[in-house]
Design a protein around this motif. Structure first.
Motif, PDB file in Angstrom:
ATOM      1  N   SER A  96       0.835  -1.207   0.000  1.00  0.00           N
ATOM      2  CA  SER A  96       0.000   0.000   0.000  1.00  0.00           C
ATOM      3  C   SER A  96       0.863   1.246   0.000  1.00  0.00           C
ATOM      4  CB  SER A  96      -0.933   0.014   1.213  1.00  0.00           C
ATOM      5  OG  SER A  96      -1.863  -1.028   1.128  1.00  0.00           O
ATOM      6  N   ASN A  97       1.867   1.266   0.861  1.00  0.00           N
ATOM      7  CA  ASN A  97       2.756   2.428   0.963  1.00  0.00           C
ATOM      8  C   ASN A  97       3.507   2.692  -0.332  1.00  0.00           C
ATOM      9  OD1 ASN A  97       2.013   2.801   3.621  1.00  0.00           O
ATOM     10  ND2 ASN A  97       3.773   1.711   4.444  1.00  0.00           N
ATOM     11  N   MET A  98       3.823   1.629  -1.067  1.00  0.00           N
ATOM     12  CA  MET A  98       4.586   1.763  -2.314  1.00  0.00           C
ATOM     13  C   MET A  98       3.693   1.952  -3.538  1.00  0.00           C
ATOM     14  SD  MET A  98       7.760   1.825  -1.608  1.00  0.00           S
ATOM     15  CE  MET A  98       8.489   1.581  -3.231  1.00  0.00           C
ATOM     16  N   GLY A  99       2.392   1.966  -3.326  1.00  0.00           N
ATOM     17  CA  GLY A  99       1.487   2.198  -4.445  1.00  0.00           C
ATOM     18  C   GLY A  99       1.283   1.004  -5.348  1.00  0.00           C
ATOM     19  N   ALA A 100       1.205  -0.180  -4.756  1.00  0.00           N
ATOM     20  CA  ALA A 100       0.934  -1.418  -5.510  1.00  0.00           C
ATOM     21  C   ALA A 100      -0.427  -1.962  -5.074  1.00  0.00           C
ATOM     22  CB  ALA A 100       2.051  -2.436  -5.272  1.00  0.00           C
ATOM     23  N   PRO A 101      -1.523  -1.355  -5.570  1.00  0.00           N
ATOM     24  CA  PRO A 101      -2.858  -1.680  -5.049  1.00  0.00           C
ATOM     25  C   PRO A 101      -3.325  -3.110  -5.295  1.00  0.00           C
ATOM     26  CG  PRO A 101      -3.044  -0.247  -6.967  1.00  0.00           C
ATOM     27  CD  PRO A 101      -1.572  -0.337  -6.622  1.00  0.00           C
ATOM     28  N   LEU A 102      -3.023  -3.674  -6.459  1.00  0.00           N
ATOM     29  CA  LEU A 102      -3.459  -5.054  -6.711  1.00  0.00           C
ATOM     30  C   LEU A 102      -2.744  -6.024  -5.782  1.00  0.00           C
ATOM     31  CD1 LEU A 102      -3.671  -5.163 -10.620  1.00  0.00           C
ATOM     32  CD2 LEU A 102      -5.534  -4.901  -8.977  1.00  0.00           C
ATOM     33  N   LEU A 103      -1.456  -5.796  -5.591  1.00  0.00           N
ATOM     34  CA  LEU A 103      -0.673  -6.647  -4.693  1.00  0.00           C
ATOM     35  C   LEU A 103      -1.171  -6.493  -3.256  1.00  0.00           C
ATOM     36  CD1 LEU A 103       1.608  -8.681  -4.579  1.00  0.00           C
ATOM     37  CD2 LEU A 103       3.221  -6.780  -4.501  1.00  0.00           C
ATOM     38  N   ALA A 104      -1.441  -5.269  -2.847  1.00  0.00           N
ATOM     39  CA  ALA A 104      -1.970  -5.030  -1.496  1.00  0.00           C
ATOM     40  C   ALA A 104      -3.320  -5.719  -1.319  1.00  0.00           C
ATOM     41  CB  ALA A 104      -2.095  -3.531  -1.232  1.00  0.00           C
ATOM     42  N   GLY A 105      -4.157  -5.669  -2.344  1.00  0.00           N
ATOM     43  CA  GLY A 105      -5.473  -6.319  -2.268  1.00  0.00           C
ATOM     44  C   GLY A 105      -5.376  -7.826  -2.125  1.00  0.00           C
ATOM     45  N   LEU A 106      -4.450  -8.428  -2.851  1.00  0.00           N
ATOM     46  CA  LEU A 106      -4.245  -9.872  -2.722  1.00  0.00           C
ATOM     47  C   LEU A 106      -3.744 -10.223  -1.324  1.00  0.00           C
ATOM     48  CD1 LEU A 106      -2.675 -10.582  -6.208  1.00  0.00           C
ATOM     49  CD2 LEU A 106      -4.887 -11.436  -5.383  1.00  0.00           C
ATOM     50  N   CYS A 107      -2.856  -9.398  -0.794  1.00  0.00           N
ATOM     51  CA  CYS A 107      -2.356  -9.626   0.570  1.00  0.00           C
ATOM     52  C   CYS A 107      -3.486  -9.489   1.587  1.00  0.00           C
ATOM     53  CB  CYS A 107      -1.221  -8.657   0.896  1.00  0.00           C
ATOM     54  SG  CYS A 107       0.305  -8.994  -0.013  1.00  0.00           S
ATOM     55  N   ARG A 108      -4.400  -8.537   1.351  1.00  0.00           N
ATOM     56  CA  ARG A 108      -5.550  -8.365   2.233  1.00  0.00           C
ATOM     57  C   ARG A 108      -6.425  -9.615   2.201  1.00  0.00           C
ATOM     58  NH1 ARG A 108     -10.274  -7.654   1.071  1.00  0.00           N
ATOM     59  NH2 ARG A 108      -9.923  -6.772  -1.001  1.00  0.00           N
ATOM     60  N   GLN A 109      -6.648 -10.165   0.999  1.00  0.00           N
ATOM     61  CA  GLN A 109      -7.436 -11.401   0.888  1.00  0.00           C
ATOM     62  C   GLN A 109      -6.775 -12.544   1.648  1.00  0.00           C
ATOM     63  OE1 GLN A 109      -8.648 -12.483  -3.145  1.00  0.00           O
ATOM     64  NE2 GLN A 109      -8.501 -10.324  -3.721  1.00  0.00           N
ATOM     65  N   LEU A 110      -5.464 -12.657   1.530  1.00  0.00           N
ATOM     66  CA  LEU A 110      -4.724 -13.703   2.233  1.00  0.00           C
ATOM     67  C   LEU A 110      -4.812 -13.487   3.737  1.00  0.00           C
ATOM     68  CD1 LEU A 110      -2.920 -16.198   2.180  1.00  0.00           C
ATOM     69  CD2 LEU A 110      -0.957 -14.664   1.894  1.00  0.00           C
ATOM     70  N   GLU A 111      -4.654 -12.244   4.156  1.00  0.00           N
ATOM     71  CA  GLU A 111      -4.757 -11.924   5.589  1.00  0.00           C
ATOM     72  C   GLU A 111      -6.127 -12.343   6.128  1.00  0.00           C
ATOM     73  OE1 GLU A 111      -4.410  -8.032   8.548  1.00  0.00           O
ATOM     74  OE2 GLU A 111      -4.588  -7.716   6.384  1.00  0.00           O
ATOM     75  N   GLU A 112      -7.184 -12.035   5.374  1.00  0.00           N
ATOM     76  CA  GLU A 112      -8.536 -12.395   5.817  1.00  0.00           C
ATOM     77  C   GLU A 112      -8.743 -13.910   5.850  1.00  0.00           C
ATOM     78  OE1 GLU A 112     -10.982 -10.538   7.161  1.00  0.00           O
ATOM     79  OE2 GLU A 112      -9.453  -8.962   7.117  1.00  0.00           O
ATOM     80  N   ALA A 113      -8.244 -14.604   4.846  1.00  0.00           N
ATOM     81  CA  ALA A 113      -8.369 -16.070   4.818  1.00  0.00           C
ATOM     82  C   ALA A 113      -7.645 -16.672   6.025  1.00  0.00           C
ATOM     83  CB  ALA A 113      -7.810 -16.633   3.520  1.00  0.00           C
ATOM     84  N   ALA A 114      -6.462 -16.161   6.339  1.00  0.00           N
ATOM     85  CA  ALA A 114      -5.705 -16.662   7.488  1.00  0.00           C
ATOM     86  C   ALA A 114      -6.416 -16.311   8.797  1.00  0.00           C
ATOM     87  CB  ALA A 114      -4.286 -16.087   7.484  1.00  0.00           C
ATOM     88  N   ARG A 115      -6.998 -15.118   8.856  1.00  0.00           N
ATOM     89  CA  ARG A 115      -7.728 -14.715  10.068  1.00  0.00           C
ATOM     90  C   ARG A 115      -8.890 -15.675  10.323  1.00  0.00           C
ATOM     91  NH1 ARG A 115      -8.202  -9.443   9.379  1.00  0.00           N
ATOM     92  NH2 ARG A 115      -6.756  -8.932  11.017  1.00  0.00           N
TER      93      ARG A 115
END
Length: 117
Positions: free
Chosen positions: A64-83
Protein backbone atom coordinates in the motif's frame (compact mmCIF):
# COMPACT_ATOMS: atom_id res chain seq x y z
CA UNK A 1 4.22 2.76 -15.29
CA UNK A 2 1.15 0.58 -15.55
CA UNK A 3 -1.59 2.17 -13.47
CA UNK A 4 -3.36 -1.17 -13.03
CA UNK A 5 -0.36 -2.49 -11.10
CA UNK A 6 1.15 0.70 -9.69
CA UNK A 7 -0.56 3.89 -8.57
CA UNK A 8 1.26 6.69 -10.38
CA UNK A 9 0.00 9.30 -7.90
CA UNK A 10 1.58 7.40 -5.00
CA UNK A 11 4.76 6.99 -7.01
CA UNK A 12 4.92 10.73 -7.68
CA UNK A 13 4.53 11.53 -3.98
CA UNK A 14 7.21 9.01 -3.02
CA UNK A 15 9.59 10.49 -5.59
CA UNK A 16 8.95 14.01 -4.27
CA UNK A 17 9.35 13.03 -0.63
CA UNK A 18 12.31 10.68 -1.03
CA UNK A 19 14.15 12.71 -3.69
CA UNK A 20 17.63 11.19 -4.16
CA UNK A 21 16.76 8.31 -1.80
CA UNK A 22 13.90 7.10 -4.01
CA UNK A 23 16.05 4.42 -5.74
CA UNK A 24 17.08 3.13 -2.30
CA UNK A 25 13.41 2.90 -1.36
CA UNK A 26 12.71 0.84 -4.49
CA UNK A 27 15.63 -1.48 -3.75
CA UNK A 28 14.56 -1.87 -0.12
CA UNK A 29 10.98 -2.68 -1.08
CA UNK A 30 12.10 -5.35 -3.55
CA UNK A 31 14.49 -6.95 -1.05
CA UNK A 32 11.94 -6.84 1.78
CA UNK A 33 9.24 -8.25 -0.47
CA UNK A 34 11.36 -11.29 -1.30
CA UNK A 35 11.69 -11.96 2.44
CA UNK A 36 7.96 -11.43 2.98
CA UNK A 37 7.19 -13.99 0.26
CA UNK A 38 9.55 -16.43 1.93
CA UNK A 39 7.68 -15.92 5.23
CA UNK A 40 4.32 -16.45 3.52
CA UNK A 41 5.51 -19.77 2.12
CA UNK A 42 7.01 -20.84 5.42
CA UNK A 43 3.79 -20.08 7.33
CA UNK A 44 1.67 -21.76 4.68
CA UNK A 45 3.81 -24.93 4.75
CA UNK A 46 3.54 -25.00 8.54
CA UNK A 47 -0.23 -24.35 8.37
CA UNK A 48 0.39 -21.51 10.84
CA UNK A 49 -2.62 -19.24 10.36
CA UNK A 50 -1.36 -16.62 12.82
CA UNK A 51 2.07 -16.31 11.19
CA UNK A 52 0.44 -16.25 7.77
CA UNK A 53 -1.95 -13.49 8.84
CA UNK A 54 0.88 -11.41 10.28
CA UNK A 55 3.11 -11.84 7.22
CA UNK A 56 0.24 -10.99 4.86
CA UNK A 57 -0.67 -7.94 6.96
CA UNK A 58 2.89 -6.68 6.91
CA UNK A 59 3.27 -7.24 3.17
CA UNK A 60 -0.09 -5.55 2.56
CA UNK A 61 1.10 -2.43 4.38
CA UNK A 62 4.33 -2.12 2.44
CA UNK A 63 2.52 -2.70 -0.87
CA UNK A 64 0.00 0.00 0.00
CA UNK A 65 2.76 2.43 0.96
CA UNK A 66 4.59 1.76 -2.31
CA UNK A 67 1.49 2.20 -4.45
CA UNK A 68 0.93 -1.42 -5.51
CA UNK A 69 -2.86 -1.68 -5.05
CA UNK A 70 -3.46 -5.05 -6.71
CA UNK A 71 -0.67 -6.65 -4.69
CA UNK A 72 -1.97 -5.03 -1.50
CA UNK A 73 -5.47 -6.32 -2.27
CA UNK A 74 -4.25 -9.87 -2.72
CA UNK A 75 -2.36 -9.63 0.57
CA UNK A 76 -5.55 -8.36 2.23
CA UNK A 77 -7.44 -11.40 0.89
CA UNK A 78 -4.72 -13.70 2.23
CA UNK A 79 -4.76 -11.92 5.59
CA UNK A 80 -8.54 -12.40 5.82
CA UNK A 81 -8.37 -16.07 4.82
CA UNK A 82 -5.71 -16.66 7.49
CA UNK A 83 -7.73 -14.71 10.07
CA UNK A 84 -10.69 -17.03 9.37
CA UNK A 85 -8.28 -20.00 9.34
CA UNK A 86 -9.41 -20.91 5.81
CA UNK A 87 -6.04 -22.38 4.94
CA UNK A 88 -7.41 -24.29 1.96
CA UNK A 89 -7.47 -20.97 0.06
CA UNK A 90 -3.99 -19.78 1.01
CA UNK A 91 -1.84 -21.68 -1.50
CA UNK A 92 -3.77 -20.23 -4.45
CA UNK A 93 -3.67 -16.72 -2.97
CA UNK A 94 0.09 -16.96 -2.42
CA UNK A 95 0.46 -18.03 -6.04
CA UNK A 96 -1.54 -14.98 -7.15
CA UNK A 97 0.59 -12.77 -4.89
CA UNK A 98 3.75 -14.19 -6.46
CA UNK A 99 2.45 -13.56 -9.99
CA UNK A 100 1.47 -9.98 -9.18
CA UNK A 101 4.75 -9.34 -7.37
CA UNK A 102 6.63 -10.59 -10.44
CA UNK A 103 4.90 -7.85 -12.48
CA UNK A 104 5.48 -5.20 -9.81
CA UNK A 105 9.13 -6.23 -9.53
CA UNK A 106 9.61 -5.74 -13.29
CA UNK A 107 7.94 -2.32 -13.15
CA UNK A 108 9.98 -1.18 -10.15
CA UNK A 109 13.22 -2.46 -11.68
CA UNK A 110 12.39 -0.49 -14.83
CA UNK A 111 11.70 2.56 -12.67
CA UNK A 112 14.98 1.95 -10.85
CA UNK A 113 16.85 1.96 -14.15
CA UNK A 114 15.78 5.57 -14.70
CA UNK A 115 17.98 6.52 -11.73
CA UNK A 116 21.20 4.87 -12.83
CA UNK A 117 24.00 7.28 -13.62
Amino acid sequence: MSDSHLDSAVQAVLQDVMEAEYPVLLDTFLTDSEERLRLLHKAERAADAQALRQAAHSFKGSCSNMGAPLLAGLCRQLEEAARREQLSQTAELIEQIEREFAIVRILFRAERQRYRH
